[in-house]
Design an enzyme around this catalytic site. Structure first.
Site, PDB file in Angstrom:
ATOM      1  N   ARG A   1      10.360  34.187   7.569  1.00 48.83           N
ATOM      2  CA  ARG A   1      10.035  33.254   6.491  1.00 48.83           C
ATOM      3  C   ARG A   1       8.874  32.381   6.959  1.00 48.83           C
ATOM      4  O   ARG A   1       8.399  32.539   8.087  1.00 48.83           O
ATOM      5  CB  ARG A   1      11.247  32.407   6.129  1.00 48.83           C
ATOM      6  CG  ARG A   1      11.692  31.503   7.252  1.00 48.83           C
ATOM      7  CD  ARG A   1      12.956  30.750   6.875  1.00 48.83           C
ATOM      8  NE  ARG A   1      12.780  29.328   7.074  1.00 48.83           N
ATOM      9  CZ  ARG A   1      13.801  28.458   7.185  1.00 48.83           C
ATOM     10  NH1 ARG A   1      15.042  28.893   7.070  1.00 48.83           N
ATOM     11  NH2 ARG A   1      13.588  27.196   7.376  1.00 48.83           N
TER      12      ARG A   1
ATOM     13  N   ASN B   1       9.661  23.925   1.490  1.00 46.78           N
ATOM     14  CA  ASN B   1      10.709  23.604   2.448  1.00 46.78           C
ATOM     15  C   ASN B   1      10.060  23.426   3.814  1.00 46.78           C
ATOM     16  O   ASN B   1       9.508  24.375   4.368  1.00 46.78           O
ATOM     17  CB  ASN B   1      11.725  24.759   2.527  1.00 46.78           C
ATOM     18  CG  ASN B   1      12.928  24.417   3.383  1.00 46.78           C
ATOM     19  OD1 ASN B   1      13.700  23.535   3.028  1.00 46.78           O
ATOM     20  ND2 ASN B   1      13.055  25.081   4.515  1.00 46.78           N
ATOM     21  N   GLU B   2      10.077  22.224   4.313  1.00 51.09           N
ATOM     22  CA  GLU B   2       9.538  21.941   5.653  1.00 51.09           C
ATOM     23  C   GLU B   2       8.186  22.630   5.884  1.00 51.09           C
ATOM     24  O   GLU B   2       8.128  23.716   6.459  1.00 51.09           O
ATOM     25  CB  GLU B   2      10.516  22.396   6.733  1.00 51.09           C
ATOM     26  CG  GLU B   2      11.825  21.664   6.698  1.00 51.09           C
ATOM     27  CD  GLU B   2      12.776  22.158   7.762  1.00 51.09           C
ATOM     28  OE1 GLU B   2      12.561  23.242   8.301  1.00 51.09           O
ATOM     29  OE2 GLU B   2      13.741  21.439   8.036  1.00 51.09           O
TER      30      GLU B   2
ATOM     31  N   GLU C   1      18.908  17.488   4.658  1.00 48.09           N
ATOM     32  CA  GLU C   1      19.637  18.529   5.383  1.00 48.09           C
ATOM     33  C   GLU C   1      20.162  17.969   6.691  1.00 48.09           C
ATOM     34  O   GLU C   1      19.470  17.211   7.372  1.00 48.09           O
ATOM     35  CB  GLU C   1      18.708  19.682   5.784  1.00 48.09           C
ATOM     36  CG  GLU C   1      18.326  20.649   4.724  1.00 48.09           C
ATOM     37  CD  GLU C   1      17.484  21.784   5.321  1.00 48.09           C
ATOM     38  OE1 GLU C   1      17.655  22.127   6.502  1.00 48.09           O
ATOM     39  OE2 GLU C   1      16.637  22.296   4.591  1.00 48.09           O
TER      40      GLU C   1
ATOM     41  N   GLU D   1      20.560  33.606   8.967  1.00 45.37           N
ATOM     42  CA  GLU D   1      21.256  32.372   9.379  1.00 45.37           C
ATOM     43  C   GLU D   1      22.773  32.526   9.294  1.00 45.37           C
ATOM     44  O   GLU D   1      23.486  31.578   8.973  1.00 45.37           O
ATOM     45  CB  GLU D   1      20.739  31.184   8.571  1.00 45.37           C
ATOM     46  CG  GLU D   1      19.255  30.936   8.856  1.00 45.37           C
ATOM     47  CD  GLU D   1      18.769  29.533   8.534  1.00 45.37           C
ATOM     48  OE1 GLU D   1      18.939  28.630   9.358  1.00 45.37           O
ATOM     49  OE2 GLU D   1      18.203  29.364   7.445  1.00 45.37           O
TER      50      GLU D   1
ATOM     51  N   HIS E   1      24.533  29.956  11.405  1.00 44.38           N
ATOM     52  CA  HIS E   1      24.264  28.529  11.202  1.00 44.38           C
ATOM     53  C   HIS E   1      25.462  27.901  10.503  1.00 44.38           C
ATOM     54  O   HIS E   1      25.980  28.447   9.535  1.00 44.38           O
ATOM     55  CB  HIS E   1      23.000  28.348  10.348  1.00 44.38           C
ATOM     56  CG  HIS E   1      22.503  26.943  10.352  1.00 44.38           C
ATOM     57  ND1 HIS E   1      23.096  25.952   9.615  1.00 44.38           N
ATOM     58  CD2 HIS E   1      21.491  26.362  11.019  1.00 44.38           C
ATOM     59  CE1 HIS E   1      22.455  24.809   9.832  1.00 44.38           C
ATOM     60  NE2 HIS E   1      21.484  25.033  10.674  1.00 44.38           N
TER      61      HIS E   1
HETATM   62  C1  GLA Z   1      15.727  23.975   8.444  1.00 40.41           C
HETATM   63  C2  GLA Z   1      15.575  24.684   7.130  1.00 40.41           C
HETATM   64  C3  GLA Z   1      16.800  25.330   6.640  1.00 40.41           C
HETATM   65  C4  GLA Z   1      17.608  25.959   7.745  1.00 40.41           C
HETATM   66  C5  GLA Z   1      17.836  24.945   8.818  1.00 40.41           C
HETATM   67  C6  GLA Z   1      18.644  25.482   9.956  1.00 40.41           C
HETATM   68  O1  GLA Z   1      16.011  22.657   8.357  1.00 40.41           O
HETATM   69  O2  GLA Z   1      15.046  23.875   6.126  1.00 40.41           O
HETATM   70  O3  GLA Z   1      16.404  26.306   5.714  1.00 40.41           O
HETATM   71  O4  GLA Z   1      16.927  27.053   8.253  1.00 40.41           O
HETATM   72  O5  GLA Z   1      16.601  24.535   9.337  1.00 40.41           O
HETATM   73  O6  GLA Z   1      18.849  24.513  10.924  1.00 40.41           O
END
Ligand code: GLA
Length: 661
Positions: free
Chosen positions: A115, A153-154, A307, A355, A358
């Site tokens: 990604r 996203n980030e 998050e 993930e 996770h």
């Molecule tokens: C980031 C991403 C999420 C996920 C987390 C896992 O914060 O935004 O999509 O991958 O990491 O820690």
């Protein structure tokens, strides 16, 4: 747009997380509705990784699933934070637009299969991102479930491709105006780096040895500006169809290559993701660090923890679990510091895919699990904190933060590898956190007058305006601690001549640093007050300051190591080495005592966190978190929102949110 719109819409603080239902079937969705109700989930982030399903081929959209999920969530009373899925372009996109793939500094072009593999400067990527953001906004802009937009996203991916080179040159022209100015700024007269045409300038790709430092710093600035432009494009495409607030989830502290002050000004609400890198009380200190930064980037106002992990501690080469009780403690640590809720990644732990391991709110074991029970308890707790919505947090002490100063410490050719920016900021913040204080971060050019004490670690780069601002702060009565190798270069990374730090600041500190003497790895240097320094030392003389501690051996024997200068109505302190932990804690304690800074809630032992949120109408709440293994009696019993009763002691590991009297 105000974050109050979000909390008004939710009827209190937010609780929930990333929801990726495309991984599951209708049976599971039904259970999700029921479990979200049990956990008091009121906000779900949807669509972060949905691009491949939403747009299965270029320009053809399939919104059926998303329609159904939004309607279902709405019926279940869960509001939606709708993401644009642009952090993860689908395989068809990268096959059609290979020039939009990320290129590493060494020229390797990445491929899809993970990604975040895109180049923000690629015209095809930017077009596609704007298009899907607009399509989503057009379709869902007024959807009754929609409470918030989550762009991307980030933003993390850097790129060094030819598109980047072209965009970088445009940015450089704007910043420098002429090649002459660029050559002067970068100091290209040395090493035969003089540029005679813009086309000769590349992004800082892998080179033989040290890069030109000005080149590296300008690339970082450029990338941050480019990212902000990409964010703005999506935000504006959304705003054309929707009046809901827009955010992007920022990752602090050092993973994201962005000027977070600039982002703070562009988002409708600051939101961050937080994953600790150490367990136990260190995780709590890290939560406080990130939360204090988020609030500061939000201009001191409310923000949102977008998050966190229910059981995720990224500790080097492994992911450690969190301790029982951490879900609530960590959520409250953020809420205490102004977060308008606590959200997690992700709702249900993936059964397959990248993930799978996770942690999540509903683990593989299902709802009959410690984690889901803790999630449910945390959801119930957050639901009781609605009256905190819109209240803010104040601080009397600040740590300086500047992206330029950070990036400046990452350039090639610095005299030591132990000049890390965020470790130094964390240490300063930790010393204040350990002293029971709430901490703001501030830019060196901000108005600092509201702070009694300002710590300035790792401030290698400092502009003339910043140096003058700090001088004025001390003159006006502030207490400033500048730490070693601070105020050394200007915004072009040009060294200050005639002695360090930058002249106006020398005046406030009453010192002149003549020579830097980095120490060998592991080497220590003794100081006359019994503390020791490591990693760095300096030869300096006082010019009005008093020496509080001196080096005791070698060439520096007898030279000042720590100084204090009464200047105007304030005090300028200077520390020329990295003090051992006890010495640094004692020094910060001394500054606080001399500046008469007391913990917000005196009388609590070290290890009990206490932060106060204030409402504009005068109401206030103390959020208390006991990190100790023993109960702690409270000097004044109070009404605890979490239990609804009066509490007079905090159990070991326990929390309370007391209405201030
Ligand atoms: C980031 C991403 C999420 C996920 C987390 C896992 O914060 O935004 O999509 O991958 O990491 O820690």
């Amino acid at each position: 747009m105000d974050i109050r719109r979000l909390t008004d819409r939710l009827g209190g603080l937010a609780f929930g997380g990333d929801y990726n239902p495309e991984q599951w079937d209708a049976e599971v969705w039904k259970e999700d509705d029921e479990l979200m109700r049990r956990a008091r989930v009121n906000l779900a982030t949807v669509g972060v990784f949905s691009w491949a399903l939403l747009e299965p081929e270029e320009g053809r959209y399939d919104f059926d699933r998303l329609d159904a999920h939004l309607d279902r969530l709405h019926a279940a009373g869960v509001a939606v934070d709708l993401a644009t899925p642009t952090a993860s372009p689908p395989p068809w996109f990268t096959l059609a637009h290979p020039d939009a793939l990320t290129v590493r500094p060494d020229g390797t072009r990445l491929t899809h299969g993970s990604r975040d593999t895109y180049c923000l400067t690629s015209p095809a990527y930017r077009r596609a991102a704007r298009r899907i953001a607009a399509a989503l906004a057009e379709r869902y802009g007024d959807h009754p479930a929609l409470a918030l937009w989550h762009v991307h996203n980030e933003y993390v991916t850097l790129c060094f491709c030819d598109h980047t080179a072209a965009a970088f040159r445009v940015w450089l022209r704007t910043r420098h105006g002429s090649l002459d100015a660029l050559n002067e700024a970068w100091g290209t007269a040395f090493w035969s780096q003089h540029y005679t045409a813009w086309e000769q300038i590349l992004p800082p790709r892998t080179s033989q040895w040290h890069h030109n430092p000005g080149h590296l710093l300008d690339y970082r600035r450029f990338w941050s500006d480019e990212t902000l432009a990409a964010y703005r494009e999506q935000r504006d495409a959304i705003r054309a169809h929707s009046d809901r607030p827009v955010t992007t989830n920022l990752m602090v502290p050092d993973y994201q290559n962005l000027d977070l002050w600039a982002f703070g000004r562009e988002v409708d609400l600051v939101s961050i993701d937080h994953y600790p890198g150490a367990p136990g009380v260190d995780a709590a200190a890290q939560a406080a660090f990130d939360a204090d930064r988020a609030r500061s980037f939000a201009g001191g106002g409310p923000w949102l923890l977008m998050e966190s992990g229910t059981s995720t501690v990224y500790a080097g080469d492994r992911v450690l679990p969190k301790e029982p009780g951490d879900i609530l403690r960590h959520s409250l640590a953020h809420i205490a510091r102004g977060s308008e809720g606590a959200l997690f990644f992700q709702w249900r732990q993936s059964r397959a895919g990248a993930e799978t391991w996770h942690s999540a709110m509903v683990p593989h074991a299902g709802p009959d699990s410690r984690i889901f029970r803790e999630v449910t308890a945390a959801g119930a707790a957050v639901a009781r904190l609605g009256e905190l919505a819109g209240s803010t947090v104040g601080a009397e002490v600040a740590v300086l933060h500047d992206s330029d100063a950070w990036w400046a410490t990452t350039v090639d050719g610095l005299p030591s590898a132990e000049l890390g920016y965020h470790p130094a900021l964390r240490r300063a913040h930790r010393a204040l956190w350990d002293a029971g204080l709430t901490v703001d971060f501030a830019h060196p050019e901000h108005d600092l007058n509201r702070y009694r004490v300002v710590l300035a670690p790792a401030l290698f780069l400092l502009t003339d305006a910043g140096a003058e601002n700090l001088r004025r702060y001390v003159a006006d009565g502030g207490t400033l601690l500048l730490q070693h190798f601070g105020g050394i270069v200007d915004e072009r990374l040009h060294a200050r001549l005639g002695g360090y730090p930058a002249a106006p600041l020398r005046e406030a500190l009453g010192i002149r640093v003549e020579e830097h003497r980095p120490l060998a790895q592991g080497e220590e240097i003794a100081l006359s007050d019994g503390s020791t320094g490591s990693s760095w030392s300096e030869s300096l003389r006082t010019e009005g300051a008093e020496a509080l501690a001196a080096y005791t051996h070698g060439m520096l024997d007898g030279s000042p190591a720590l100084t204090r200068h009464a200047f105007g109505s304030g005090h300028g302190w200077y520390l020329s080495t990295r003090l051992d932990d006890a010495g640094y804690t004692a020094l910060v304690g001394r500054l606080l005592t001399e500046a008469r800074v007391l913990p917000g809630l005196p009388g609590l032992p070290a290890g009990v966190e206490a932060v106060t949120r204030h409402a504009p109408d005068g109401r206030a709440w103390h959020v208390l978190i006991n990190h100790l293994d023993e109960p702690v009696p409270l000097a004044r019993p109070g009404h605890d929102l979490l239990t609804g009763g009066t509490v007079s002691r905090l159990p070991a590991g326990g929390c309370a949110v007391l209405r201030a009297l």
